[in-house]
Design a protein around this motif. Structure first.
Motif, PDB file in Angstrom:
ATOM      1  N   LEU A 239       0.833  -1.204   0.000  1.00 27.27           N
ATOM      2  CA  LEU A 239       0.000   0.000   0.000  1.00 27.27           C
ATOM      3  C   LEU A 239       0.868   1.254   0.000  1.00 27.27           C
ATOM      4  N   ARG A 240       1.969   1.232   0.725  1.00 23.65           N
ATOM      5  CA  ARG A 240       2.862   2.396   0.781  1.00 23.65           C
ATOM      6  C   ARG A 240       3.477   2.690  -0.588  1.00 23.65           C
ATOM      7  N   PHE A 241       3.963   1.648  -1.264  1.00 24.50           N
ATOM      8  CA  PHE A 241       4.509   1.856  -2.610  1.00 24.50           C
ATOM      9  C   PHE A 241       3.395   2.159  -3.603  1.00 24.50           C
ATOM     10  N   GLY A 242       2.207   1.638  -3.321  1.00 24.72           N
ATOM     11  CA  GLY A 242       1.080   1.905  -4.209  1.00 24.72           C
ATOM     12  C   GLY A 242       0.691   3.370  -4.234  1.00 24.72           C
ATOM     13  N   VAL A 243       0.618   4.006  -3.063  1.00 24.67           N
ATOM     14  CA  VAL A 243       0.252   5.430  -3.043  1.00 24.67           C
ATOM     15  C   VAL A 243       1.350   6.283  -3.685  1.00 24.67           C
ATOM     16  N   LEU A 244       2.610   5.844  -3.570  1.00 27.93           N
ATOM     17  CA  LEU A 244       3.697   6.565  -4.245  1.00 27.93           C
ATOM     18  C   LEU A 244       3.542   6.458  -5.757  1.00 27.93           C
ATOM     19  N   ALA A 245       3.167   5.275  -6.249  1.00 26.79           N
ATOM     20  CA  ALA A 245       2.951   5.098  -7.683  1.00 26.79           C
ATOM     21  C   ALA A 245       1.778   5.953  -8.169  1.00 26.79           C
ATOM     22  N   VAL A 246       0.713   6.036  -7.364  1.00 26.84           N
ATOM     23  CA  VAL A 246      -0.437   6.870  -7.742  1.00 26.84           C
ATOM     24  C   VAL A 246      -0.033   8.340  -7.798  1.00 26.84           C
ATOM     25  N   ALA A 247       0.805   8.784  -6.849  1.00 28.35           N
ATOM     26  CA  ALA A 247       1.264  10.170  -6.843  1.00 28.35           C
ATOM     27  C   ALA A 247       2.042  10.486  -8.117  1.00 28.35           C
ATOM     28  N   ALA A 248       2.895   9.558  -8.553  1.00 26.73           N
ATOM     29  CA  ALA A 248       3.642   9.772  -9.803  1.00 26.73           C
ATOM     30  C   ALA A 248       2.696   9.792 -10.996  1.00 26.73           C
ATOM     31  N   ALA A 249       1.654   8.949 -10.957  1.00 29.25           N
ATOM     32  CA  ALA A 249       0.692   8.906 -12.058  1.00 29.25           C
ATOM     33  C   ALA A 249      -0.087  10.211 -12.177  1.00 29.25           C
TER      34      ALA A 249
ATOM     35  N   VAL B  28      -4.204  11.133  -2.243  1.00 34.69           N
ATOM     36  CA  VAL B  28      -2.941  10.484  -1.879  1.00 34.69           C
ATOM     37  C   VAL B  28      -2.433  11.027  -0.550  1.00 34.69           C
ATOM     38  N   VAL B  29      -2.538  12.342  -0.378  1.00 39.90           N
ATOM     39  CA  VAL B  29      -2.099  12.957   0.877  1.00 39.90           C
ATOM     40  C   VAL B  29      -2.890  12.397   2.051  1.00 39.90           C
ATOM     41  N   GLU B  30      -4.209  12.276   1.885  1.00 43.32           N
ATOM     42  CA  GLU B  30      -5.047  11.770   2.973  1.00 43.32           C
ATOM     43  C   GLU B  30      -4.627  10.359   3.385  1.00 43.32           C
ATOM     44  N   VAL B  31      -4.405   9.496   2.398  1.00 48.98           N
ATOM     45  CA  VAL B  31      -4.025   8.118   2.710  1.00 48.98           C
ATOM     46  C   VAL B  31      -2.600   8.062   3.262  1.00 48.98           C
ATOM     47  N   ALA B  32      -1.683   8.850   2.665  1.00 43.97           N
ATOM     48  CA  ALA B  32      -0.281   8.811   3.088  1.00 43.97           C
ATOM     49  C   ALA B  32      -0.128   9.221   4.547  1.00 43.97           C
ATOM     50  N   VAL B  33      -0.929  10.182   4.999  1.00 41.22           N
ATOM     51  CA  VAL B  33      -0.848  10.615   6.407  1.00 41.22           C
ATOM     52  C   VAL B  33      -1.119   9.439   7.340  1.00 41.22           C
TER      53      VAL B  33
ATOM     54  N   ALA C 135       5.549   6.360   1.897  1.00 38.57           N
ATOM     55  CA  ALA C 135       4.402   7.244   2.080  1.00 38.57           C
ATOM     56  C   ALA C 135       4.831   8.689   2.285  1.00 38.57           C
ATOM     57  N   SER C 136       6.025   8.915   2.847  1.00 43.03           N
ATOM     58  CA  SER C 136       6.520  10.281   3.029  1.00 43.03           C
ATOM     59  C   SER C 136       6.698  10.968   1.680  1.00 43.03           C
ATOM     60  N   TYR C 137       7.275  10.245   0.731  1.00 42.17           N
ATOM     61  CA  TYR C 137       7.500  10.807  -0.598  1.00 42.17           C
ATOM     62  C   TYR C 137       6.185  10.913  -1.375  1.00 42.17           C
ATOM     63  N   ALA C 138       5.271   9.973  -1.123  1.00 43.45           N
ATOM     64  CA  ALA C 138       3.962  10.056  -1.758  1.00 43.45           C
ATOM     65  C   ALA C 138       3.221  11.306  -1.293  1.00 43.45           C
ATOM     66  N   LEU C 139       3.328  11.625  -0.008  1.00 48.24           N
ATOM     67  CA  LEU C 139       2.668  12.817   0.537  1.00 48.24           C
ATOM     68  C   LEU C 139       3.186  14.081  -0.138  1.00 48.24           C
ATOM     69  N   LEU C 140       4.511  14.195  -0.252  1.00 50.41           N
ATOM     70  CA  LEU C 140       5.106  15.393  -0.857  1.00 50.41           C
ATOM     71  C   LEU C 140       4.794  15.481  -2.346  1.00 50.41           C
ATOM     72  N   LEU C 141       4.979  14.362  -3.062  1.00 49.06           N
ATOM     73  CA  LEU C 141       4.751  14.363  -4.503  1.00 49.06           C
ATOM     74  C   LEU C 141       3.276  14.549  -4.829  1.00 49.06           C
ATOM     75  N   GLY C 142       2.406  13.847  -4.098  1.00 44.10           N
ATOM     76  CA  GLY C 142       0.976  13.966  -4.352  1.00 44.10           C
ATOM     77  C   GLY C 142       0.451  15.357  -4.055  1.00 44.10           C
ATOM     78  N   GLY C 143       0.885  15.943  -2.926  1.00 46.03           N
ATOM     79  CA  GLY C 143       0.433  17.290  -2.589  1.00 46.03           C
ATOM     80  C   GLY C 143       0.936  18.336  -3.567  1.00 46.03           C
ATOM     81  N   GLY C 144       2.217  18.255  -3.944  1.00 48.60           N
ATOM     82  CA  GLY C 144       2.771  19.213  -4.897  1.00 48.60           C
ATOM     83  C   GLY C 144       2.115  19.106  -6.256  1.00 48.60           C
ATOM     84  N   ALA C 145       1.916  17.866  -6.745  1.00 48.03           N
ATOM     85  CA  ALA C 145       1.275  17.672  -8.038  1.00 48.03           C
ATOM     86  C   ALA C 145      -0.163  18.181  -8.019  1.00 48.03           C
ATOM     87  N   ALA C 146      -0.874  17.943  -6.913  1.00 48.57           N
ATOM     88  CA  ALA C 146      -2.265  18.391  -6.806  1.00 48.57           C
ATOM     89  C   ALA C 146      -2.352  19.908  -6.877  1.00 48.57           C
ATOM     90  N   PHE C 147      -1.463  20.623  -6.172  1.00 45.18           N
ATOM     91  CA  PHE C 147      -1.469  22.077  -6.222  1.00 45.18           C
ATOM     92  C   PHE C 147      -1.193  22.580  -7.635  1.00 45.18           C
TER      93      PHE C 147
END
Length: 279
Positions: free
Chosen positions: A130-140, A170-175, A191-203
């Protein structure tokens, strides 16, 4: 729940300020994501004020996510559109019709039902998959934004909004996947990198959508992206549950809040001609 609603107030107010700033900035490239757009809007005080509110809202969201199921927090954040609508009616002189005031009431009613039915957050922390999964979603999410540039106007707005909502999801799940906040654990947790990447991409995707004309479709896509996926992840993988016997009430409240938010989707943008009304 108080923190989740406070977060919605911050995000809803910030979106009005950021929409005005994005629409006032110089047009960028024709692609779905303009990397230089953030640099241009960061030179405007309204966008910076919106970022300050976003920071406060994110802090409140973190507290909520550590104490409530993801589905409850996600629905509350979708309710930020009700705040946006009310703020836009005052700041931008946007006229709310009767049906839109009704939609604000629907959102509030749905959140009240959800608050009554919500249990505590689930006790599961997710596995490596799940942790690597949310990171993959953030990159997607970034890839989705790049692909959006090839779509026609309304479809592009919907794709940008869905990508932004997915990034916020992604941020919600990563937290919830951050179970150890020591520096070493954070650096080795995907999940730490997913949080940063997902939040930055969303903005980035949301700001791009706000600048490119009507974003009603984008805002609707954002609401769906930040509520449905994270809610499923919370229930299936993280153990989120309702209070005993109140599952139907929770489903009703979640659905009502999201439908009401979709009814207010047009308030995710600043209308043409209203940019100069905020002094």
């Amino acid at each position: 729940m108080f923190c989740a609603l406070g977060s919605a107030v911050c995000f809803g107010t910030a979106s009005v300020l950021q929409a005005v700033a994005a629409r006032a900035s110089a047009p960028g490239t024709g692609s779905g994501v303009d990397p230089l757009l953030l640099w241009r809007v960061l030179r405007q005080w309204r966008y910076l004020a919106g970022l300050a509110l976003d920071a406060l809202g994110f802090a409140l969201e973190l507290v909520a996510l550590r104490n409530l199921p993801i589905y409850a927090v996600g629905a509350a954040l979708a309710g930020s559109l009700a705040v946006t609508a009310v703020v836009a009616s005052r700041v931008l002189r946007v006229r709310l019709r009767g049906v839109e005031w009704a939609a604000v009431g629907v959102v509030c009613g749905g959140l009240a039902l959800l608050g009554l039915a919500s249990g505590a957050e689930g006790g599961l922390t997710g596995g490596p998959a799940l942790r690597f999964g949310v990171l993959a979603v953030a990159a997607a999410v970034l890839l989705l934004g790049a692909a959006a540039g090839r779509l026609p106007g309304r479809a592009r707005a919907a794709a940008l909004g869905l990508g932004a909502g997915t990034g916020f999801g992604v941020v919600e799940v990563a937290v919830r996947l951050l179970d150890d906040f020591s520096p070493g654990a954070l650096l080795t947790n995907p999940a730490s990198y997913a949080l940063l990447l997902g939040g930055g991409a969303a903005f980035l995707l949301l700001t791009s959508a706000l600048q490119r004309g009507s974003v009603t479709a984008a805002t609707a896509g954002m609401v769906l992206g930040e509520t449905l996926g994270p809610a499923v992840a919370g229930v299936v993988w993280l153990g989120d549950r309702t209070r005993e016997g109140l599952e139907p009430l929770a489903l009703l409240g979640f659905g009502v809040a999201v439908v009401g938010a979709l009814g207010l989707a047009r308030f995710g943008e600043a209308p043409e001609g209203d940019v100069g009304r905020v002094g």
